[in-house]
Write a protein that holds these residues in place. Sequence first.
Motif, PDB file in Angstrom:
ATOM      1  N   VAL A 130      32.937   9.025  74.543  1.00  0.00           N
ATOM      2  CA  VAL A 130      33.063   7.720  75.182  1.00  0.00           C
ATOM      3  C   VAL A 130      31.730   7.334  75.821  1.00  0.00           C
ATOM      4  CG1 VAL A 130      34.298   6.389  76.928  1.00  0.00           C
ATOM      5  CG2 VAL A 130      35.530   8.091  75.549  1.00  0.00           C
ATOM      6  N   ILE A 131      31.178   8.221  76.630  1.00  0.00           N
ATOM      7  CA  ILE A 131      29.834   8.035  77.166  1.00  0.00           C
ATOM      8  C   ILE A 131      28.918   8.840  76.253  1.00  0.00           C
ATOM      9  CG2 ILE A 131      28.273   8.436  79.113  1.00  0.00           C
ATOM     10  CD1 ILE A 131      30.797   8.245  80.913  1.00  0.00           C
ATOM     11  N   PRO A 132      28.030   8.168  75.519  1.00  0.00           N
ATOM     12  CA  PRO A 132      27.185   8.881  74.558  1.00  0.00           C
ATOM     13  C   PRO A 132      26.370  10.001  75.202  1.00  0.00           C
ATOM     14  CG  PRO A 132      26.942   6.505  74.323  1.00  0.00           C
ATOM     15  CD  PRO A 132      27.742   6.745  75.569  1.00  0.00           C
ATOM     16  N   ILE A 133      26.144  11.049  74.431  1.00  0.00           N
ATOM     17  CA  ILE A 133      25.353  12.184  74.905  1.00  0.00           C
ATOM     18  C   ILE A 133      23.957  11.726  75.301  1.00  0.00           C
ATOM     19  CG2 ILE A 133      24.362  14.412  74.246  1.00  0.00           C
ATOM     20  CD1 ILE A 133      26.758  14.686  72.331  1.00  0.00           C
ATOM     21  N   SER A 134      23.444  10.736  74.599  1.00  0.00           N
ATOM     22  CA  SER A 134      22.105  10.221  74.903  1.00  0.00           C
ATOM     23  C   SER A 134      22.033   9.582  76.285  1.00  0.00           C
ATOM     24  CB  SER A 134      21.668   9.204  73.853  1.00  0.00           C
ATOM     25  OG  SER A 134      22.568   8.111  73.825  1.00  0.00           O
ATOM     26  N   ASN A 187      37.469  14.699  79.325  1.00  0.00           N
ATOM     27  CA  ASN A 187      37.701  13.334  79.783  1.00  0.00           C
ATOM     28  C   ASN A 187      36.779  12.332  79.095  1.00  0.00           C
ATOM     29  OD1 ASN A 187      39.658  14.202  81.581  1.00  0.00           O
ATOM     30  ND2 ASN A 187      38.187  14.492  83.221  1.00  0.00           N
ATOM     31  N   ASN A 188      35.736  12.825  78.442  1.00  0.00           N
ATOM     32  CA  ASN A 188      34.781  11.966  77.760  1.00  0.00           C
ATOM     33  C   ASN A 188      34.978  11.969  76.242  1.00  0.00           C
ATOM     34  OD1 ASN A 188      32.451  10.240  77.735  1.00  0.00           O
ATOM     35  ND2 ASN A 188      31.282  11.972  76.962  1.00  0.00           N
ATOM     36  N   LEU A 189      35.996  12.665  75.768  1.00  0.00           N
ATOM     37  CA  LEU A 189      36.204  12.813  74.334  1.00  0.00           C
ATOM     38  C   LEU A 189      37.480  12.101  73.896  1.00  0.00           C
ATOM     39  CD1 LEU A 189      35.256  16.575  74.087  1.00  0.00           C
ATOM     40  CD2 LEU A 189      33.807  14.593  73.585  1.00  0.00           C
ATOM     41  N   LEU A 190      37.354  11.328  72.830  1.00  0.00           N
ATOM     42  CA  LEU A 190      38.480  10.555  72.319  1.00  0.00           C
ATOM     43  C   LEU A 190      38.688  10.886  70.843  1.00  0.00           C
ATOM     44  CD1 LEU A 190      40.505   8.174  72.704  1.00  0.00           C
ATOM     45  CD2 LEU A 190      38.621   6.651  72.056  1.00  0.00           C
ATOM     46  N   PRO A 191      39.843  11.466  70.498  1.00  0.00           N
ATOM     47  CA  PRO A 191      40.096  11.777  69.091  1.00  0.00           C
ATOM     48  C   PRO A 191      40.403  10.492  68.319  1.00  0.00           C
ATOM     49  CG  PRO A 191      41.976  12.399  70.423  1.00  0.00           C
ATOM     50  CD  PRO A 191      40.925  11.887  71.362  1.00  0.00           C
ATOM     51  N   LEU A 192      39.748  10.340  67.177  1.00  0.00           N
ATOM     52  CA  LEU A 192      39.948   9.169  66.324  1.00  0.00           C
ATOM     53  C   LEU A 192      39.821   9.592  64.861  1.00  0.00           C
ATOM     54  CD1 LEU A 192      37.593   6.628  68.117  1.00  0.00           C
ATOM     55  CD2 LEU A 192      40.081   6.562  68.145  1.00  0.00           C
ATOM     56  N   CYS A 193      40.426   8.816  63.969  1.00  0.00           N
ATOM     57  CA  CYS A 193      40.196   9.052  62.547  1.00  0.00           C
ATOM     58  C   CYS A 193      38.792   8.518  62.218  1.00  0.00           C
ATOM     59  CB  CYS A 193      41.257   8.360  61.688  1.00  0.00           C
ATOM     60  SG  CYS A 193      41.171   6.566  61.694  1.00  0.00           S
TER      61      CYS A 193
END
Length: 103
Positions: A43-47, A57-63
């Motif tokens: 969700v919040i880019p690593i960059s 909390n920053n990871l969203l599973p998606l196809c």
Amino acid sequence: VIVMKNLSPRHWKKIRNKVIKSVGKTCPKCGDTTLKNLTVHHVIPISKDSSKKYSKNNLLPLCNKCHVKLHKEETKKNILTERRLMILQYDHTEDRIYLYNTI
């Protein structure tokens, strides 16, 4: 395909699998249940904040389809934001209007 260069492959795979299992192996956006199509979006880019690269909390599973679509939407949003930050400024000494980028 997005390559995550700054993530430990073993640790990332473990976290990724936990995040995907937490939603029942289904894309929460479109309902796709093809496990091989599921990926995890930061969700919040690593960059922008590398301290959150493994945060659940920053990871969203998606196809894959929804993940690509989301990145396209974010890119479009970023371009619009940058355009809004550009302002017109009047220079009284030269009687001209200049375009300044405030970024």
